[in-house]
Motif scaffolding. Structure first.
Motif, mmCIF file in Angstrom:
data_model
loop_
_atom_site.group_PDB
_atom_site.id
_atom_site.type_symbol
_atom_site.label_atom_id
_atom_site.label_comp_id
_atom_site.label_asym_id
_atom_site.label_seq_id
_atom_site.Cartn_x
_atom_site.Cartn_y
_atom_site.Cartn_z
ATOM 1 N N PHE A 1 19.303 -21.904 -17.250
ATOM 2 C CA PHE A 1 19.163 -22.471 -15.780
ATOM 3 C C PHE A 1 19.924 -23.793 -15.603
ATOM 4 C CE2 PHE A 1 16.322 -23.374 -12.439
ATOM 5 C CZ PHE A 1 16.152 -24.705 -12.587
ATOM 6 N N PHE A 2 20.579 -23.845 -14.388
ATOM 7 C CA PHE A 2 21.303 -25.134 -14.006
ATOM 8 C C PHE A 2 20.440 -25.708 -13.064
ATOM 9 C CE2 PHE A 2 24.743 -23.996 -16.705
ATOM 10 C CZ PHE A 2 24.932 -22.460 -16.494
ATOM 11 N N PHE A 3 20.761 -27.242 -13.293
ATOM 12 C CA PHE A 3 19.680 -27.950 -12.122
ATOM 13 C C PHE A 3 20.482 -29.303 -12.059
ATOM 14 C CE2 PHE A 3 16.504 -29.674 -9.749
ATOM 15 C CZ PHE A 3 16.181 -30.759 -10.286
ATOM 16 N N ALA A 4 20.555 -29.704 -10.825
ATOM 17 C CA ALA A 4 21.332 -31.059 -10.563
ATOM 18 C C ALA A 4 20.104 -31.979 -10.267
ATOM 19 C CB ALA A 4 22.293 -30.989 -9.315
ATOM 20 N N THR B 1 30.487 -16.700 -5.056
ATOM 21 C CA THR B 1 30.544 -17.163 -6.533
ATOM 22 C C THR B 1 29.344 -16.493 -7.358
ATOM 23 O OG1 THR B 1 31.496 -19.395 -5.744
ATOM 24 C CG2 THR B 1 30.438 -19.402 -7.822
ATOM 25 N N MET B 2 28.101 -16.481 -6.767
ATOM 26 C CA MET B 2 27.128 -15.761 -7.203
ATOM 27 C C MET B 2 27.485 -14.405 -7.714
ATOM 28 S SD MET B 2 23.899 -16.466 -4.703
ATOM 29 C CE MET B 2 23.115 -18.080 -4.380
ATOM 30 N N ILE C 1 18.843 -15.547 -9.362
ATOM 31 C CA ILE C 1 19.701 -16.191 -9.032
ATOM 32 C C ILE C 1 19.504 -16.769 -7.543
ATOM 33 C CG2 ILE C 1 21.697 -14.831 -8.548
ATOM 34 C CD1 ILE C 1 23.710 -16.844 -9.436
ATOM 35 N N THR C 2 19.293 -18.004 -7.321
ATOM 36 C CA THR C 2 19.211 -18.655 -6.130
ATOM 37 C C THR C 2 20.422 -19.524 -5.718
ATOM 38 O OG1 THR C 2 17.530 -19.494 -4.409
ATOM 39 C CG2 THR C 2 17.657 -20.414 -6.735
ATOM 40 N N VAL D 1 20.511 -21.315 -10.848
ATOM 41 C CA VAL D 1 20.562 -21.820 -9.494
ATOM 42 C C VAL D 1 22.015 -22.276 -8.995
ATOM 43 C CG1 VAL D 1 19.745 -24.130 -10.177
ATOM 44 C CG2 VAL D 1 19.914 -23.503 -7.680
ATOM 45 N N MET D 2 22.664 -22.014 -7.981
ATOM 46 C CA MET D 2 23.971 -22.546 -7.737
ATOM 47 C C MET D 2 24.002 -23.911 -7.217
ATOM 48 S SD MET D 2 26.340 -19.848 -7.914
ATOM 49 C CE MET D 2 27.605 -20.918 -7.061
#
Length: 292
Positions: free
Chosen positions: A1-4, A160-161, A263-264, A288-289
């Motif tokens: 899971f990626f988060f900014a 990209t997704m 994926i969102t 998440v992108m």
């Protein structure tokens, strides 16, 4: 899971302000003591947690600029209003902001449908809309001199997704939930077209409307069951707020340990981590992108 982290929003403000200062230097110097910006974002409703974070990012950038002497000695000021992520609210919200003396530009707006509803006001009053949080292709295929984009479009994000799912996760059975408006519909078309070029197609497609469908009474069990009946390996969610988290939660509950990838997009980057945590949803398999 990626988060900014949401504080990264302030990063986008500086390049814009520098461009404004350089390109519109005579105009900026003509202001009295302040340069006034207006923000309309959701501070309530299905995406009510987005507005405060966008506001915090803009204010952080403004504070940095003001602490350094402002822009040509002028203080940067932000006025924010709540549009509830309801497109029909936009004319009144824009009028409310435009009624504020010395309104210079809009900044920190959120959403494709709301931005589309704002366009007539931008054109009529010739006021810039800086860095709206939307990647809708409809705003990029037809040039509009009053909208200043600082992020990638959803066409790029969708490709990209798909590349991530097909090349890295090696999945072939992909489903899609999308918001049926200027935000989700163009993305759906792009995803379907890209899959067709690869000789693939979606195994299941579902949509909703923020205007006609009430998220509070929506049957997410039925949505999850419909997806699971087609045995997806991955689900793309071109959706917002509770539509994303409730769909994931119900699918995880019913699917148990099927290893489905969810994926969102970047529009959920501000809030998805906290939403999953608040709902006690296991983030395993949720992506998440992010666009930079």
């Amino acid at each position: 899971f990626f988060f900014a982290h949401s504080s990264s929003c302030s990063v986008m403000v500086w390049p814009v302000l520098v461009c404004i200062a350089l390109l519109l230097k005579p105009l900026v110097r003509g202001f009295s003591g302040e340069i006034v910006f207006g923000q309309s974002s959701p501070f309530s409703g299905v995406s009510g947690d987005v507005g405060p974070r966008l506001q915090a990012g803009v204010l952080a950038g403004f504070k940095e600029a003001n602490d350094a002497g402002g822009c040509h000695g002028k203080k940067l000021v932000l006025h924010s209003v709540d549009d509830g992520y309801i497109p029909t609210n936009m004319p009144d919200k824009a009028a409310e902001l435009l009624a504020i003396p010395d309104m210079f530009a809009f900044i920190g707006f959120y959403g494709s449908a709301t931005t589309a509803a704002l366009l007539p006001t931008l054109i009529q009053h010739q006021i810039p809309d800086i860095a709206p949080l939307t990647g809708s292709s409809s705003f990029r295929r037809q040039f509009n001199p009053y909208t200043i984009h600082l992020r990638a479009g959803y066409d790029d994000e969708s490709l990209t997704m798909l590349n991530f799912l097909i090349s890295e996760k090696v999945v072939g059975r992909i489903a899609l939930l999308y918001q049926n408006d200027t935000f989700g519909a163009p993305a759906k078309e792009g995803i379907v077209s890209a899959l067709e070029e690869l000789g693939m197609k979606l195994v299941c497609l579902q949509s909703y409307s923020v205007v006609d469908d009430d998220v509070a009474s929506h049957n997410f069990t039925r949505t999850a069951e419909k997806f699971l009946a087609h045995s997806p390996q991955a689900v793309i969610l071109y959706a917002v707020g509770t539509w994303v988290t409730a769909t994931i939660a119900e699918m995880k509950r019913l699917a148990e340990d099927q290893g489905i990838t969810y994926i969102t997009g970047s529009w959920m980057g501000l809030t998805l981590s906290s939403r999953l945590k608040a709902s006690r949803i296991d983030p395993k398999g949720v992506y998440v992108m992010q666009t930079f």
